[in-house]
Design an enzyme around this catalytic site. Structure first.
Site, PDB file in Angstrom:
ATOM      1  N   HIS A   1      40.344  57.451  49.564  1.00  0.00           N
ATOM      2  CA  HIS A   1      40.595  56.133  48.969  1.00  0.00           C
ATOM      3  C   HIS A   1      39.406  55.206  49.186  1.00  0.00           C
ATOM      4  O   HIS A   1      38.859  55.150  50.295  1.00  0.00           O
ATOM      5  CB  HIS A   1      41.849  55.501  49.579  1.00  0.00           C
ATOM      6  CG  HIS A   1      43.111  55.936  48.904  1.00  0.00           C
ATOM      7  ND1 HIS A   1      43.602  57.223  49.047  1.00  0.00           N
ATOM      8  CD2 HIS A   1      43.929  55.308  48.045  1.00  0.00           C
ATOM      9  CE1 HIS A   1      44.694  57.332  48.312  1.00  0.00           C
ATOM     10  NE2 HIS A   1      44.912  56.206  47.696  1.00  0.00           N
TER      11      HIS A   1
ATOM     12  N   GLU B   1      40.960  47.967  38.486  1.00  0.00           N
ATOM     13  CA  GLU B   1      42.032  47.098  37.956  1.00  0.00           C
ATOM     14  C   GLU B   1      42.893  46.563  39.105  1.00  0.00           C
ATOM     15  O   GLU B   1      43.195  45.381  39.204  1.00  0.00           O
ATOM     16  CB  GLU B   1      42.873  47.927  36.968  1.00  0.00           C
ATOM     17  CG  GLU B   1      44.283  47.423  36.703  1.00  0.00           C
ATOM     18  CD  GLU B   1      44.289  46.179  35.825  1.00  0.00           C
ATOM     19  OE1 GLU B   1      43.295  45.998  35.119  1.00  0.00           O
ATOM     20  OE2 GLU B   1      45.263  45.398  35.884  1.00  0.00           O
ATOM     21  N   GLU B   2      43.260  47.472  40.007  1.00  0.00           N
ATOM     22  CA  GLU B   2      44.148  47.086  41.106  1.00  0.00           C
ATOM     23  C   GLU B   2      43.479  46.106  42.060  1.00  0.00           C
ATOM     24  O   GLU B   2      44.051  45.085  42.457  1.00  0.00           O
ATOM     25  CB  GLU B   2      44.609  48.341  41.865  1.00  0.00           C
ATOM     26  CG  GLU B   2      45.589  49.179  41.070  1.00  0.00           C
ATOM     27  CD  GLU B   2      45.525  50.666  41.414  1.00  0.00           C
ATOM     28  OE1 GLU B   2      46.340  51.426  40.872  1.00  0.00           O
ATOM     29  OE2 GLU B   2      44.656  51.062  42.221  1.00  0.00           O
ATOM     30  N   GLN B   3      42.232  46.402  42.407  1.00  0.00           N
ATOM     31  CA  GLN B   3      41.546  45.520  43.358  1.00  0.00           C
ATOM     32  C   GLN B   3      41.251  44.167  42.713  1.00  0.00           C
ATOM     33  O   GLN B   3      41.344  43.116  43.359  1.00  0.00           O
ATOM     34  CB  GLN B   3      40.269  46.197  43.889  1.00  0.00           C
ATOM     35  CG  GLN B   3      40.561  47.444  44.705  1.00  0.00           C
ATOM     36  CD  GLN B   3      39.461  47.778  45.706  1.00  0.00           C
ATOM     37  OE1 GLN B   3      38.738  46.904  46.185  1.00  0.00           O
ATOM     38  NE2 GLN B   3      39.360  49.050  46.070  1.00  0.00           N
TER      39      GLN B   3
ATOM     40  N   ILE C   1      46.495  50.139  51.109  1.00  0.00           N
ATOM     41  CA  ILE C   1      47.651  49.312  50.781  1.00  0.00           C
ATOM     42  C   ILE C   1      47.731  49.216  49.261  1.00  0.00           C
ATOM     43  O   ILE C   1      46.709  49.339  48.576  1.00  0.00           O
ATOM     44  CB  ILE C   1      47.504  47.903  51.422  1.00  0.00           C
ATOM     45  CG1 ILE C   1      48.837  47.133  51.386  1.00  0.00           C
ATOM     46  CG2 ILE C   1      46.405  47.096  50.736  1.00  0.00           C
ATOM     47  CD1 ILE C   1      48.818  45.869  52.260  1.00  0.00           C
ATOM     48  N   CYS C   2      48.922  49.027  48.744  1.00  0.00           N
ATOM     49  CA  CYS C   2      49.098  48.907  47.292  1.00  0.00           C
ATOM     50  C   CYS C   2      48.660  47.507  46.881  1.00  0.00           C
ATOM     51  O   CYS C   2      49.393  46.528  47.059  1.00  0.00           O
ATOM     52  CB  CYS C   2      50.563  49.161  46.927  1.00  0.00           C
ATOM     53  SG  CYS C   2      50.859  49.074  45.140  1.00  0.00           S
ATOM     54  N   ALA C   3      47.443  47.429  46.335  1.00  0.00           N
ATOM     55  CA  ALA C   3      46.853  46.111  46.050  1.00  0.00           C
ATOM     56  C   ALA C   3      47.672  45.333  45.021  1.00  0.00           C
ATOM     57  O   ALA C   3      47.785  44.099  45.115  1.00  0.00           O
ATOM     58  CB  ALA C   3      45.416  46.289  45.555  1.00  0.00           C
TER      59      ALA C   3
END
Ligand SMILES: NC(=O)NC1=NC(=O)NC1=O
Length: 174
Positions: A67, A86-88, A121-123
């Site tokens: 990751h 996208e998530e970050q 962690i799930c951003a």
């Protein structure tokens, strides 16, 4: 794509579509292809979670080790996968101040030095303040507990990525 289409994919296409639902771990998709047909999106999610849960500790830590750091060199260098980018970005990690970047880098290093795998962690379910708070809090966890906690976050990331690829099941709709 609906679950009937998912079930009809040859494994090459299945891995092309689902190969990054667990970050940089296409083997997960390649493995669970054998478990088709999936009765629903939930069944596909459960199959992936079961595969992850059955891995030895070293396998779970391997998933964590691929990751990218949050607000780390991959983000700074533009080498994140599209999903991670996208998530970050959504968590505001691409607009940190220099001081915040340094603090994240210091805490990420402290965490990695301590556990031997990166903080995950799930951003999309957090923002930069909560991520920093969780990073500091989880640093104090016992290793086995933290490994499980981090894998739970991998599963959340995976579930959200799957929801973006597979339409919810219509079969249970009235
Ligand atoms: N170390 C991490 O937690 N990375 C990430 N979490 C996400 O939700 N996306 C990532 O790239």
């Amino acid at each position: 794509m609906d679950i009937v289409s998912v079930n009809s994919l040859p494994y090459e296409d299945f891995v092309d579509v689902f190969g990054n639902v667990v970050e940089k771990c296409p083997i997960v998709a390649a493995a669970v292809w054998s478990r088709r047909p999936f009765s629903s999106l939930a069944d596909l999610v459960a199959s992936i979670n079961d595969f992850i849960d059955a891995l030895p500790e070293s396998g779970k830590e391997g998933i964590l080790r691929v990751h990218p750091d949050l607000a780390g060199r991959d983000l700074q260098g533009g080498t994140l996968t599209p999903e991670s980018r996208e998530e970050q970005g959504q968590a505001g990690l691409d607009t940190l101040t220099t001081a915040e970047v340094s603090r994240m880098a210091r805490l990420n290093k402290e965490y990695k030095d301590h556990f031997g795998f990166p903080f995950v962690i799930c951003a999309r379910m957090n923002n930069k303040a909560k991520i920093l708070q969780q990073l500091e809090k989880r640093l104090g966890n016992e290793r086995a507990h933290e490994r499980t906690r981090a894998i739970d976050e991998v599963k959340k990331i995976c579930h959200l990525r799957l929801q973006g690829l597979v339409v919810p099941d219509r079969s249970n709709k009235l």
